[in-house]
Scaffold this motif. Structure first.
Motif, PDB file in Angstrom:
ATOM      1  N   ILE A   1       0.843  -1.203   0.000  1.00 20.62           N
ATOM      2  CA  ILE A   1       0.000   0.000   0.000  1.00 20.62           C
ATOM      3  C   ILE A   1       0.873   1.246   0.000  1.00 20.62           C
ATOM      4  CG2 ILE A   1      -1.671   1.336   1.345  1.00 20.62           C
ATOM      5  CD1 ILE A   1      -2.771  -1.463   2.285  1.00 20.62           C
ATOM      6  N   ASP A   2       1.951   1.241   0.806  1.00 19.91           N
ATOM      7  CA  ASP A   2       2.865   2.393   0.833  1.00 19.91           C
ATOM      8  C   ASP A   2       3.395   2.701  -0.562  1.00 19.91           C
ATOM      9  OD1 ASP A   2       2.588   2.631   3.600  1.00 19.91           O
ATOM     10  OD2 ASP A   2       4.505   1.627   4.044  1.00 19.91           O
ATOM     11  N   ARG A   3       3.869   1.668  -1.255  1.00 23.02           N
ATOM     12  CA  ARG A   3       4.434   1.871  -2.597  1.00 23.02           C
ATOM     13  C   ARG A   3       3.365   2.346  -3.588  1.00 23.02           C
ATOM     14  NH1 ARG A   3       6.697  -3.086  -1.115  1.00 23.02           N
ATOM     15  NH2 ARG A   3       5.326  -4.193  -2.545  1.00 23.02           N
ATOM     16  N   THR A   4       2.174   1.767  -3.489  1.00 20.01           N
ATOM     17  CA  THR A   4       1.099   2.119  -4.423  1.00 20.01           C
ATOM     18  C   THR A   4       0.544   3.504  -4.111  1.00 20.01           C
ATOM     19  OG1 THR A   4       0.617  -0.246  -4.526  1.00 20.01           O
ATOM     20  CG2 THR A   4      -0.993   1.218  -5.515  1.00 20.01           C
ATOM     21  N   GLU A   5       0.542   3.870  -2.852  1.00 22.31           N
ATOM     22  CA  GLU A   5       0.105   5.215  -2.460  1.00 22.31           C
ATOM     23  C   GLU A   5       1.090   6.268  -2.984  1.00 22.31           C
ATOM     24  OE1 GLU A   5      -1.840   7.135   1.531  1.00 22.31           O
ATOM     25  OE2 GLU A   5       0.027   6.005   1.798  1.00 22.31           O
ATOM     26  N   GLN A   6       2.378   5.950  -2.970  1.00 23.50           N
ATOM     27  CA  GLN A   6       3.380   6.879  -3.496  1.00 23.50           C
ATOM     28  C   GLN A   6       3.194   7.132  -4.991  1.00 23.50           C
ATOM     29  OE1 GLN A   6       7.105   5.089  -2.349  1.00 23.50           O
ATOM     30  NE2 GLN A   6       6.968   5.860  -0.249  1.00 23.50           N
ATOM     31  N   LEU A   7       2.620   6.166  -5.685  1.00 21.67           N
ATOM     32  CA  LEU A   7       2.317   6.340  -7.108  1.00 21.67           C
ATOM     33  C   LEU A   7       1.044   7.144  -7.340  1.00 21.67           C
ATOM     34  CD1 LEU A   7       3.100   2.721  -8.395  1.00 21.67           C
ATOM     35  CD2 LEU A   7       4.508   4.786  -8.694  1.00 21.67           C
ATOM     36  N   GLY A   8       0.326   7.441  -6.254  1.00 24.52           N
ATOM     37  CA  GLY A   8      -0.899   8.216  -6.370  1.00 24.52           C
ATOM     38  C   GLY A   8      -2.106   7.413  -6.811  1.00 24.52           C
ATOM     39  N   LEU A   9      -2.071   6.081  -6.600  1.00 23.97           N
ATOM     40  CA  LEU A   9      -3.153   5.216  -7.068  1.00 23.97           C
ATOM     41  C   LEU A   9      -4.165   4.859  -5.991  1.00 23.97           C
ATOM     42  CD1 LEU A   9      -0.975   2.834  -9.263  1.00 23.97           C
ATOM     43  CD2 LEU A   9      -2.312   4.818 -10.006  1.00 23.97           C
ATOM     44  N   VAL A  10      -3.754   4.910  -4.722  1.00 26.48           N
ATOM     45  CA  VAL A  10      -4.651   4.584  -3.613  1.00 26.48           C
ATOM     46  C   VAL A  10      -4.526   5.641  -2.523  1.00 26.48           C
ATOM     47  CG1 VAL A  10      -4.505   2.096  -4.049  1.00 26.48           C
ATOM     48  CG2 VAL A  10      -3.005   3.130  -2.349  1.00 26.48           C
TER      49      VAL A  10
END
Length: 148
Positions: free
Chosen positions: A83-92
């Motif tokens: 989630i941390d990595r995907t949040e950094q991409l602005g997706l979640v």
């Protein structure tokens, strides 16, 4: 409908093994195909699965981290890192619970996450329809009509 009986391990035929091989091979090919589509969209396969788990969850507030861990069959701390990595991409995005337990975090898709998933989802549905029309490994022929 009455299901066909499952043969014992000692009564499996060559045809049974051939069908099992076709199923397993087909599933692996579909997974590899899916991984390539996710990579083309700039995502890992687990990020794609995360987006799908969030969008496919039925509660309007979104799934909790524990629910995501169950969907992905993995551990809580591994999901947090994903989630941390995907949040950094602005997706979640994370949202704190509104109820009595504010420790609960729910996940939602951002506009960018919804767009990425919509594109991948459409491609995946097309591939599943293609496989189904070909009578591939996803064909379910384990049921037979019920007698009398």
């Amino acid at each position: 409908m009455m299901e066909r009986s499952i043969p014992s391990s000692t009564s499996l035929t060559d045809q049974d093994y051939a069908e099992l091989l076709a199923l397993r091979s087909g599933l692996r090919q579909l997974l590899r195909w899916s991984e390539r589509r996710a990579a083309e969209a700039g995502l890992t396969d687990t990020q794609h699965q995360l987006l799908l788990a969030i969008r496919g969850h039925s509660a309007p507030e979104g799934p909790s981290i524990g629910e995501i861990a169950r969907y992905l069959s993995t551990r809580h701390h591994s999901v947090v890192q994903l989630i941390d990595r995907t949040e950094q991409l602005g997706l979640v995005a994370r949202k704190r619970g509104q109820g009595t337990d504010r420790r609960v975090v729910h996940l939602t898709l951002t506009d960018a996450g919804r767009e990425a998933l919509a594109s991948l989802g459409a491609t995946h549905l097309e591939e599943l329809q293609r496989l189904t029309s070909l009578g591939g490994a996803l064909k379910d022929d384990t049921t037979m009509p019920q007698a009398g």
